[in-house]
Design an enzyme around this catalytic site. Structure first.
Site, mmCIF file in Angstrom:
data_model
loop_
_atom_site.group_PDB
_atom_site.id
_atom_site.type_symbol
_atom_site.label_atom_id
_atom_site.label_comp_id
_atom_site.label_asym_id
_atom_site.label_seq_id
_atom_site.Cartn_x
_atom_site.Cartn_y
_atom_site.Cartn_z
ATOM 1 N N THR A 280 48.969 43.488 39.901
ATOM 2 C CA THR A 280 48.724 43.003 41.159
ATOM 3 C C THR A 280 47.384 43.830 41.785
ATOM 4 O O THR A 280 46.790 43.423 42.401
ATOM 5 C CB THR A 280 49.955 43.313 42.194
ATOM 6 O OG1 THR A 280 50.966 42.333 41.751
ATOM 7 C CG2 THR A 280 49.617 42.910 43.522
ATOM 8 N N ILE B 40 52.714 37.740 39.555
ATOM 9 C CA ILE B 40 51.313 38.426 39.141
ATOM 10 C C ILE B 40 51.666 39.843 38.374
ATOM 11 O O ILE B 40 52.189 40.587 38.901
ATOM 12 C CB ILE B 40 50.484 38.687 40.449
ATOM 13 C CG1 ILE B 40 50.357 37.427 41.439
ATOM 14 C CG2 ILE B 40 49.202 39.240 40.021
ATOM 15 C CD1 ILE B 40 49.476 37.552 42.412
ATOM 16 N N ASP B 41 51.194 39.692 37.217
ATOM 17 C CA ASP B 41 51.319 41.308 36.565
ATOM 18 C C ASP B 41 50.133 41.766 36.612
ATOM 19 O O ASP B 41 48.872 41.306 36.163
ATOM 20 C CB ASP B 41 51.896 41.095 35.107
ATOM 21 C CG ASP B 41 51.989 42.531 34.591
ATOM 22 O OD1 ASP B 41 52.785 43.282 35.009
ATOM 23 O OD2 ASP B 41 51.195 42.611 33.571
ATOM 24 N N ASP C 197 57.335 37.065 35.887
ATOM 25 C CA ASP C 197 56.289 38.150 36.809
ATOM 26 C C ASP C 197 55.131 37.410 37.567
ATOM 27 O O ASP C 197 54.452 36.866 36.639
ATOM 28 C CB ASP C 197 55.656 39.170 36.118
ATOM 29 C CG ASP C 197 55.169 40.382 36.771
ATOM 30 O OD1 ASP C 197 54.719 40.228 38.254
ATOM 31 O OD2 ASP C 197 55.047 41.599 36.453
ATOM 32 N N GLU D 121 60.684 39.311 39.629
ATOM 33 C CA GLU D 121 60.179 40.456 40.247
ATOM 34 C C GLU D 121 60.374 40.195 41.866
ATOM 35 O O GLU D 121 60.863 41.364 42.211
ATOM 36 C CB GLU D 121 58.762 40.955 39.796
ATOM 37 C CG GLU D 121 58.450 42.275 40.374
ATOM 38 C CD GLU D 121 57.292 42.878 40.034
ATOM 39 O OE1 GLU D 121 56.525 42.314 39.656
ATOM 40 O OE2 GLU D 121 57.062 43.895 40.568
ATOM 41 N N ASP E 40 57.629 42.649 33.301
ATOM 42 C CA ASP E 40 56.199 42.992 32.964
ATOM 43 C C ASP E 40 55.799 42.474 31.585
ATOM 44 O O ASP E 40 54.483 42.254 31.166
ATOM 45 C CB ASP E 40 56.177 44.551 32.986
ATOM 46 C CG ASP E 40 56.271 45.201 34.209
ATOM 47 O OD1 ASP E 40 55.633 44.350 34.983
ATOM 48 O OD2 ASP E 40 57.090 45.878 34.388
#
Ligand code: IPD
Ligand code: CA
Ligand code: CA
Length: 265
Positions: A93, A90-91, A88, A70, A216
């Protein structure tokens, strides 16, 4: 680790756990927030540091692999990699920023267009979800399998449908209200990757979203499929790990009911 888990899978699990440690260490320092598309689309220095760590670790061991992340840390423009990691860092955030323990580091590995390994780690609960094609899904080594049928009226469903232009769409409102009326409950928890894993665990039973990027959901989709979940687009068509879009992920026994409701969106 359980029998049958491949070398690549073990490696992926190891670096995702290490990335989780890095995240928790960096979380102790003051967070600087940056807006991306708008005020609710945020990125932090931790997102970038986690992706950088993952990209460097992957390329050190597998220099021939491609990476889609990402935050765009991997810069090779080629698109013909046989094996590709979809990351990702941090999915969820926003949840991470708010210390709401529903976010994850998500990694999906695709070989020749087929999803083969998914790893999603929630550092705040220390739960590591792992799925490998034809070898099952696990949380911290415990097998996940959606064996017991459920009914729609027993289901807990998560969504973030009221998002961007979808929040003013009449057909979205009526579908969401119908889900609300026909299920045990509707939640707006954020965190696509963890939502998919929670369905595999049975904590949630479905997740519906109008639009997502492949990072995601790649990791979570591979895990949930291995646990026996059903995942399609909102109109019932087949999901792609190469192109983002909508998602209807559910326990297999309620997917047809939800599809009937969501199809008209
Ligand atoms: C977001 C989360 C959120 C979903 C958004 C995603 P991010 O990812 O999964 O729950 O509603 O569509 O973009 O920005 O936290 O990686
Ligand atoms: Ca995301
Ligand atoms: Ca993210």
């Amino acid at each position: 680790m359980e029998l049958g888990v491949s070398e690549l899978g073990k490696f992926a699990e190891g670096i995702v756990r290490a990335a989780g440690k890095l995240l928790l260490k960096l979380r102790k320092e003051p967070l600087e927030l940056e807006e991306k598309a708008d005020f609710s689309d945020l990125v932090t220095v931790v997102d970038r540091a986690v992706e950088k760590f993952l990209v460097e670790s992957i390329l050190e061991r597998y220099p021939e692999h491609g990476i889609v992340g990402e935050e765009g840390i991997f810069e090779d423009e080629r698109s013909d990699f046989a094996t590709q990691w979809i990351i990702d860092p941090i999915d969820g955030t926003t949840n991470f920023i708010h210390n709401f323990p529903f976010y994850g580091i998500s990694v999906g590995i695709v070989h020749k267009g087929v999803g083969i390994i998914g790893v999603v780690y929630n550092p705040s609960t220390d739960e590591l979800f792992y799925g490998e094609k034809d070898k099952g899904a696990y949380v911290n080594g415990v097998a996940l399998r959606l064996n017991k049928p459920i009914q729609l009226k027993e289901a807990l469903v998560s969504t973030t449908m009221m998002w961007e232009d979808w929040r003013t769409k009449e057909s979205v409102h009526s579908s969401i209200i119908e889900i609300y009326q026909k299920t045990r409950g509707l939640r707006m928890l954020g965190g696509a990757a963890i939502s998919l894993c929670e369905i595999a665990k049975g904590t949630l039973n479905a997740y519906v979203m109008p639009a997502l990027s492949t990072w995601d959901y790649a990791g979570g989709v591979i895990i949930l499929k291995e646990a026996g979940g059903t995942i399609t687009r909102l109109n019932g068509s087949e999901l792609s790990l190469e192109k983002g879009g909508s998602l209807l992920a559910a326990h297999p026994s309620i997917h047809p009911d939800l599809l009937k409701i969501m199809e008209r969106v």
